[in-house]
Design a protein around this motif. Structure first.
Motif, PDB file in Angstrom:
ATOM      1  N   ASP A   1      -9.151 -12.093  14.646  1.00 62.77           N
ATOM      2  CA  ASP A   1      -9.654 -13.377  14.384  1.00 62.77           C
ATOM      3  C   ASP A   1     -10.482 -13.572  13.326  1.00 62.77           C
ATOM      4  OD1 ASP A   1      -8.520 -14.457  16.531  1.00 62.77           O
ATOM      5  OD2 ASP A   1     -10.294 -14.717  17.862  1.00 62.77           O
ATOM      6  N   ARG A   2     -11.499 -12.532  12.776  1.00 64.23           N
ATOM      7  CA  ARG A   2     -12.258 -12.218  11.669  1.00 64.23           C
ATOM      8  C   ARG A   2     -11.603 -11.813  10.362  1.00 64.23           C
ATOM      9  NH1 ARG A   2     -17.977 -12.639  12.994  1.00 64.23           N
ATOM     10  NH2 ARG A   2     -18.075 -10.920  11.683  1.00 64.23           N
ATOM     11  N   GLY A   3     -10.473 -11.362  10.899  1.00 62.01           N
ATOM     12  CA  GLY A   3      -9.691 -10.407   9.540  1.00 62.01           C
ATOM     13  C   GLY A   3     -10.438  -9.093   9.358  1.00 62.01           C
ATOM     14  N   GLU A   4     -11.051  -8.390  10.386  1.00 61.09           N
ATOM     15  CA  GLU A   4     -11.885  -7.147  10.408  1.00 61.09           C
ATOM     16  C   GLU A   4     -10.904  -6.124  11.014  1.00 61.09           C
ATOM     17  OE1 GLU A   4     -16.075  -9.144  10.265  1.00 61.09           O
ATOM     18  OE2 GLU A   4     -15.586  -8.216  11.998  1.00 61.09           O
ATOM     19  N   MET A   5      -9.775  -6.251  11.293  1.00 57.41           N
ATOM     20  CA  MET A   5      -9.088  -5.094  12.053  1.00 57.41           C
ATOM     21  C   MET A   5      -8.635  -4.314  10.989  1.00 57.41           C
ATOM     22  SD  MET A   5      -7.642  -3.410  14.334  1.00 57.41           S
ATOM     23  CE  MET A   5      -7.898  -4.705  15.696  1.00 57.41           C
ATOM     24  N   ILE A   6      -8.682  -2.900  11.230  1.00 60.36           N
ATOM     25  CA  ILE A   6      -8.132  -2.091  10.315  1.00 60.36           C
ATOM     26  C   ILE A   6      -6.666  -1.857  10.799  1.00 60.36           C
ATOM     27  CG2 ILE A   6      -8.057   0.446   9.716  1.00 60.36           C
ATOM     28  CD1 ILE A   6     -11.147   0.615  10.617  1.00 60.36           C
ATOM     29  N   TRP A   7      -5.840  -2.091   9.420  1.00 57.04           N
ATOM     30  CA  TRP A   7      -4.355  -1.820   9.667  1.00 57.04           C
ATOM     31  C   TRP A   7      -3.918  -0.571   8.880  1.00 57.04           C
ATOM     32  CZ3 TRP A   7      -1.496  -4.406  13.115  1.00 57.04           C
ATOM     33  CH2 TRP A   7      -2.123  -5.510  13.711  1.00 57.04           C
ATOM     34  N   LEU A   8      -3.198   0.257   9.517  1.00 56.43           N
ATOM     35  CA  LEU A   8      -2.874   1.481   8.966  1.00 56.43           C
ATOM     36  C   LEU A   8      -1.294   1.286   8.628  1.00 56.43           C
ATOM     37  CD1 LEU A   8      -4.795   4.237  10.662  1.00 56.43           C
ATOM     38  CD2 LEU A   8      -5.355   3.071   8.706  1.00 56.43           C
ATOM     39  N   GLU A   9      -0.868   1.530   7.225  1.00 55.20           N
ATOM     40  CA  GLU A   9       0.593   1.814   7.189  1.00 55.20           C
ATOM     41  C   GLU A   9       0.969   3.113   7.136  1.00 55.20           C
ATOM     42  OE1 GLU A   9       2.638  -0.684   6.612  1.00 55.20           O
ATOM     43  OE2 GLU A   9       1.196  -2.667   6.342  1.00 55.20           O
ATOM     44  N   HIS A  10       2.253   3.537   7.146  1.00 54.40           N
ATOM     45  CA  HIS A  10       2.693   4.948   7.220  1.00 54.40           C
ATOM     46  C   HIS A  10       1.783   5.852   6.097  1.00 54.40           C
ATOM     47  CE1 HIS A  10       5.166   8.524   7.618  1.00 54.40           C
ATOM     48  NE2 HIS A  10       5.501   8.482   6.025  1.00 54.40           N
ATOM     49  N   GLY A  11       1.338   6.804   6.737  1.00 51.63           N
ATOM     50  CA  GLY A  11       0.661   7.875   5.759  1.00 51.63           C
ATOM     51  C   GLY A  11      -0.855   7.342   5.490  1.00 51.63           C
ATOM     52  N   ASP A  12      -1.057   6.030   5.834  1.00 53.34           N
ATOM     53  CA  ASP A  12      -2.752   5.923   5.694  1.00 53.34           C
ATOM     54  C   ASP A  12      -3.524   6.707   6.501  1.00 53.34           C
ATOM     55  OD1 ASP A  12      -1.888   3.906   3.743  1.00 53.34           O
ATOM     56  OD2 ASP A  12      -2.135   2.059   4.947  1.00 53.34           O
ATOM     57  N   GLU A  13      -4.814   6.937   6.326  1.00 55.02           N
ATOM     58  CA  GLU A  13      -5.900   7.540   7.045  1.00 55.02           C
ATOM     59  C   GLU A  13      -7.057   7.211   6.805  1.00 55.02           C
ATOM     60  OE1 GLU A  13      -6.847  11.560   4.405  1.00 55.02           O
ATOM     61  OE2 GLU A  13      -4.679  11.546   5.285  1.00 55.02           O
ATOM     62  N   ARG A  14      -7.755   7.389   7.803  1.00 51.77           N
ATOM     63  CA  ARG A  14      -9.419   7.102   7.765  1.00 51.77           C
ATOM     64  C   ARG A  14     -10.046   8.305   8.240  1.00 51.77           C
ATOM     65  NH1 ARG A  14     -11.694   1.877   7.105  1.00 51.77           N
ATOM     66  NH2 ARG A  14     -10.263   0.576   6.278  1.00 51.77           N
ATOM     67  N   CYS A  15     -11.384   8.639   7.472  1.00 54.52           N
ATOM     68  CA  CYS A  15     -11.732   9.900   7.921  1.00 54.52           C
ATOM     69  C   CYS A  15     -13.232   9.624   8.382  1.00 54.52           C
ATOM     70  CB  CYS A  15     -12.092  10.590   6.736  1.00 54.52           C
ATOM     71  SG  CYS A  15     -10.400  11.581   6.051  1.00 54.52           S
TER      72      CYS A  15
END
Length: 392
Positions: A332-346
């Motif tokens: 609702d707040r636009g704070e979701m993390i969305w990952l496309e193919h190959g995206d990563e978070r460390c």
């Protein structure tokens, strides 16, 4: 050089004193073979300082035991370290996670954390499933890892104990996320380093959430222990409607209580110039503490969990990628993390045992220099959930 038993020793010196490093430090693979734990692979780390911890390979490479010189730091619950084959993800209306909830550190995610939620699944382009029924704290914590390596590595006179693995959370017409995890500690050190990398291997746009449930128990947790954190604002409390009813504030725990109802807080934390957020539980009577250090840009939110119920006595430090508002609030707040193919978070996290009054004092000074936490036990929650920027 490793500092072992009060001596600073080179590799040559250490090897002269034993035919095998495992005499006083190392990492080895074992199996649990009884009860609900039967069949779980376990890595035991000993740093040579009296710090011992175990890693559950078959449960997301989470940390189970953690103790220092015979004194427990991590928490054990009545559930035990339950084999993942016994786990029912959607059991008990989404609360089945509670039957696998035990240990020093439990990973929550990879696409959902916090309470149950029916997540829309239009992003997976599969009409027969309109929603994904997400249970408490997600799936990843009971997925076995593909162990890619472990052991000891010397670099000059420094010896590093390490383990690496990949935890895959995937489904047909669903998410395909991988958690690449590395755990390491130097021989002669009291600091465990956790390096996590979450990658979207699939070709669907996929939500991502992550939280660590870091659980501390007796004797580190006891009456008179102190919670230290660079709190700039107390944002929320689960028990705000009866804030003082149990006579337990956020700073110091009581002895185990009968009929205690869990309390959860969200705190807005400050960080130092290096983006680091240190939080600790210390026991001055024992001269012992545990400091958890995360990065504000990686974990902008943090919760404090109090479960002072007799027989389940624990306190949790919980760094999180999202507010306690959960997946619904994040969307609702636009704070979701969305990952496309190959995206990563460390994510980089450090667990440091504080041995003695000097180490505790230094940690407390570092925290206070970032922000002075509220001096009162019951600071009024502000309700100010700060916007989390930089997310697609």
């Amino acid at each position: 050089m490793p500092d072992i038993y009060g001596q600073s020793l080179s590799r040559h010196d250490l090897e002269a004193r034993t035919g095998d490093l495992g005499q006083f430090a190392g990492v080895r693979l074992m199996h649990l073979e009884n009860g609900v734990e039967r069949g779980i692979r376990l890595l035991e780390f000993r740093s040579g300082t009296g710090l011992r911890f175990t890693v559950l390979v078959d449960r997301a490479m989470d940390i189970a035991d953690c103790e220092y010189r015979g004194q427990a730091i991590g928490w054990h619950s009545p559930s035990g370290f339950r084999h993942p084959g016994l786990h029912e993800y959607e059991g008990e209306g989404g609360l089945g996670w509670m039957r696998s909830f035990s240990g020093f550190m439990i990973t929550c995610g990879l696409d959902h954390t916090l309470f149950m939620y029916d997540a829309p699944t239009d992003n997976y382009v599969y009409a027969p499933r309109q929603v994904a029924k997400q249970s408490l704290h997600g799936r990843v914590g009971t997925i076995p890892a593909h162990l890619t390596g472990y052991g000891e590595r010397w670099d000059g006179d420094t010896c590093l104990l390490w383990a690496e693995g990949i935890i895959r959370q995937g489904a047909v017409f669903g998410e395909h996320l991988e958690l690449h995890r590395r755990i390491e500690i130097e021989v002669g050190s009291n600091a465990i380093t956790l390096n996590d990398r979450v990658v979207n291997r699939g070709f669907y746009r996929t939500p991502h959430m992550l939280c660590y449930h870091i659980n501390l128990g007796y004797p580190l947790l006891d009456e008179g222990s102190r919670y230290l954190a660079p709190i700039r604002d107390v944002v929320w409390a689960s028990h705000a409607d009866g804030y003082r009813d149990q006579n337990v504030g956020y700073r110091t725990p009581p002895t185990p209580q009968r009929r205690f109802h869990e309390q959860v807080w969200e705190h807005e934390m400050g960080c130092d110039d290096d983006d680091q957020v240190p939080c600790a539980l210390v026991n001055d009577r024992l001269g012992l503490g545990l400091c958890v250090t995360t990065r504000k840009t990686q974990f902008p939110c943090q919760f404090q969990w109090q479960n002072f119920q007799a027989g389940q006595y624990a306190m949790g430090i919980e760094p999180s990628t999202h507010h306690v508002l959960g997946q619904s609030g994040a969307r609702d707040r636009g704070e979701m993390i969305w990952l496309e193919h190959g995206d990563e978070r460390c994510y980089q996290t450090r667990f440091s045992v504080l041995d003695g009054d000097i180490a505790i004092a230094r940690c407390e000074q570092h925290i206070a220099a970032i922000a002075q936490q509220p001096a009162e036990d019951y600071p009024a929650p502000s309700g100010d959930f700060r916007r989390i920027g930089g997310r697609s």
